[in-house]
Design a protein around this motif. Structure first.
Motif, PDB file in Angstrom:
ATOM      1  N   ARG A   1      -4.746  -9.635   9.710  1.00 12.79           N
ATOM      2  CA  ARG A   1      -5.707 -10.103   8.791  1.00 12.79           C
ATOM      3  C   ARG A   1      -5.881  -9.250   7.645  1.00 12.79           C
ATOM      4  NH1 ARG A   1      -9.844 -10.422  11.758  1.00 12.79           N
ATOM      5  NH2 ARG A   1     -10.648  -8.444  11.255  1.00 12.79           N
ATOM      6  N   GLU A   2      -6.409  -7.952   7.780  1.00  9.94           N
ATOM      7  CA  GLU A   2      -6.598  -6.990   6.729  1.00  9.94           C
ATOM      8  C   GLU A   2      -5.352  -6.701   6.060  1.00  9.94           C
ATOM      9  OE1 GLU A   2      -9.564  -6.351   5.930  1.00  9.94           O
ATOM     10  OE2 GLU A   2     -10.472  -7.207   7.775  1.00  9.94           O
TER      11      GLU A   2
ATOM     12  N   ARG B   1      -2.585  -6.987   0.972  1.00  9.73           N
ATOM     13  CA  ARG B   1      -1.520  -7.431  -0.003  1.00  9.73           C
ATOM     14  C   ARG B   1      -1.821  -8.410  -1.178  1.00  9.73           C
ATOM     15  NH1 ARG B   1       3.409  -5.606   2.537  1.00  9.73           N
ATOM     16  NH2 ARG B   1       3.323  -5.129   4.566  1.00  9.73           N
ATOM     17  N   GLN B   2      -2.530  -9.382  -0.696  1.00  6.46           N
ATOM     18  CA  GLN B   2      -3.209 -10.248  -1.527  1.00  6.46           C
ATOM     19  C   GLN B   2      -3.836  -9.571  -2.773  1.00  6.46           C
ATOM     20  OE1 GLN B   2      -5.094 -13.139   0.890  1.00  6.46           O
ATOM     21  NE2 GLN B   2      -3.256 -14.285   1.148  1.00  6.46           N
ATOM     22  N   LEU B   3      -4.657  -8.687  -2.465  1.00  4.89           N
ATOM     23  CA  LEU B   3      -5.704  -8.009  -3.487  1.00  4.89           C
ATOM     24  C   LEU B   3      -4.762  -7.017  -4.333  1.00  4.89           C
ATOM     25  CD1 LEU B   3      -8.498  -7.012  -0.939  1.00  4.89           C
ATOM     26  CD2 LEU B   3      -8.586  -8.900  -2.962  1.00  4.89           C
TER      27      LEU B   3
ATOM     28  N   ARG C   1      -7.311  -1.742  -6.984  1.00  6.38           N
ATOM     29  CA  ARG C   1      -6.440  -0.738  -7.721  1.00  6.38           C
ATOM     30  C   ARG C   1      -6.932   0.422  -6.825  1.00  6.38           C
ATOM     31  NH1 ARG C   1      -6.742  -4.059 -12.426  1.00  6.38           N
ATOM     32  NH2 ARG C   1      -8.550  -2.765 -13.249  1.00  6.38           N
ATOM     33  N   PRO C   2      -6.455   0.862  -5.878  1.00  8.73           N
ATOM     34  CA  PRO C   2      -6.752   2.025  -4.859  1.00  8.73           C
ATOM     35  C   PRO C   2      -7.228   3.166  -5.757  1.00  8.73           C
ATOM     36  CG  PRO C   2      -4.903   1.167  -3.977  1.00  8.73           C
ATOM     37  CD  PRO C   2      -5.117   0.874  -5.380  1.00  8.73           C
TER      38      PRO C   2
ATOM     39  N   LEU D   1       3.289  -1.271   3.503  1.00  2.26           N
ATOM     40  CA  LEU D   1       1.887  -1.724   3.063  1.00  2.26           C
ATOM     41  C   LEU D   1       1.353  -0.241   2.525  1.00  2.26           C
ATOM     42  CD1 LEU D   1      -0.395  -3.377   2.507  1.00  2.26           C
ATOM     43  CD2 LEU D   1      -1.181  -3.198   5.006  1.00  2.26           C
ATOM     44  N   PHE D   2       1.495   0.851   3.396  1.00  7.61           N
ATOM     45  CA  PHE D   2       0.917   1.973   3.017  1.00  7.61           C
ATOM     46  C   PHE D   2       1.502   2.946   1.925  1.00  7.61           C
ATOM     47  CE2 PHE D   2      -1.538   1.425   6.737  1.00  7.61           C
ATOM     48  CZ  PHE D   2      -2.763   1.917   6.453  1.00  7.61           C
ATOM     49  N   ALA D   3       3.051   2.551   1.716  1.00  3.16           N
ATOM     50  CA  ALA D   3       3.639   3.012   0.602  1.00  3.16           C
ATOM     51  C   ALA D   3       2.998   2.405  -0.620  1.00  3.16           C
ATOM     52  CB  ALA D   3       5.108   2.831   0.730  1.00  3.16           C
TER      53      ALA D   3
END
Length: 240
Positions: free
Chosen positions: A16-17, A22-24, A31-32, A146-148
């Motif tokens: 879920r997270e 990914r969507q955000l 934008r981290p 994802l973490f990349a």
């Protein structure tokens, strides 16, 4: 222990997270910031880390090496959760990673005498959890991608942006334990009790807004003064 139970992982929260992250990211709604990219880069380094090398060793020794790699990922995620060094969305994602890799808690930072007693999987021989290593490693490719993306540097002139946190609430029947290290190699473990009625077994109403966790006792007391770290609460909860 069956193969199915050996490979069962708590991945609903992770899925879920991950989808939400990914969507955000794709929509530009997340934008981290520097803290998030730093945390993501450290987790990414663990995700990409090769297995420890042995000149020679038994199959059991090689299996232990694989488990240690996954355990290092778990520790990295938990470190950032308890340090409170990331935004709520990043904390949610790191918490989901830690939940999915829970079977590799065998040697957390506290020694065995004070180690958290997390739930033991059902159908395990002699009551000892057997890490579903292959299932854990199967999560790595998607997590690495994802973490990349989370760790990628922002374009010049682009400001960070953090989406609103999604609070949650869940019921938990059981004891919560708080661990402290008052001195080198000295650990204490205390059971959390309601300051009003001394209840220790709940059922607790656990609420989290990703900034703090509150515990609600059946007697009506609601408090955030329980002393628990994020991981001490999150890792024992049902996979929401």
């Amino acid at each position: 222990m069956t193969i199915a139970s050996a490979q069962r992982l708590l991945v609903r929260a992770l899925t879920r997270e991950s989808i939400r992250a990914r969507q955000l990211l794709a929509a530009g709604e997340w934008r981290p910031g520097a803290e998030d990219t730093d945390a993501a880069a450290k987790v990414l380094a663990r995700l990409n880390a090769p297995l420890p090398t042995r000149g020679a060793g038994s199959a059991r020794a090689r299996a232990m090496d694989r488990d240690r790699r996954l355990q290092r990922i778990w520790r990295t995620a938990v470190h950032h959760l308890d340090a409170g060094a990331v935004s709520p969305p990043a904390a949610a994602l790191l918490a989901a990673v830690a939940r999915a890799l829970l079977p590799w808690f065998a040697a957390p930072n506290p020694p065995a005498a004070a180690a958290p007693r997390y739930p033991i999987p059902q159908d395990t021989a002699d009551g000892l959890p057997v890490p579903p290593t292959e299932a854990g490693e199967a999560l790595l490719p998607d997590l690495i991608a994802l973490f990349a993306a989370l760790a990628a540097p922002r374009s010049s002139g682009t400001s960070s942006r953090t989406p609103a946190a999604v609070p949650w609430q869940v019921q938990y029947a059981g004891r919560l334990r708080h661990y402290e290290r008052p001195a080198h190699d000295v650990w204490t473990a205390d059971t959390v009790r309601c300051s009003k009625c001394a209840n220790a077994d709940g059922p607790w109403t656990v609420a989290c807004d990703w900034h703090q966790v509150t515990l609600g006792c059946p007697c009506g007391l609601v408090t955030d003064r329980h002393g628990l770290t994020f991981s001490e609460v999150f890792l024992v909860l049902p996979d929401m």
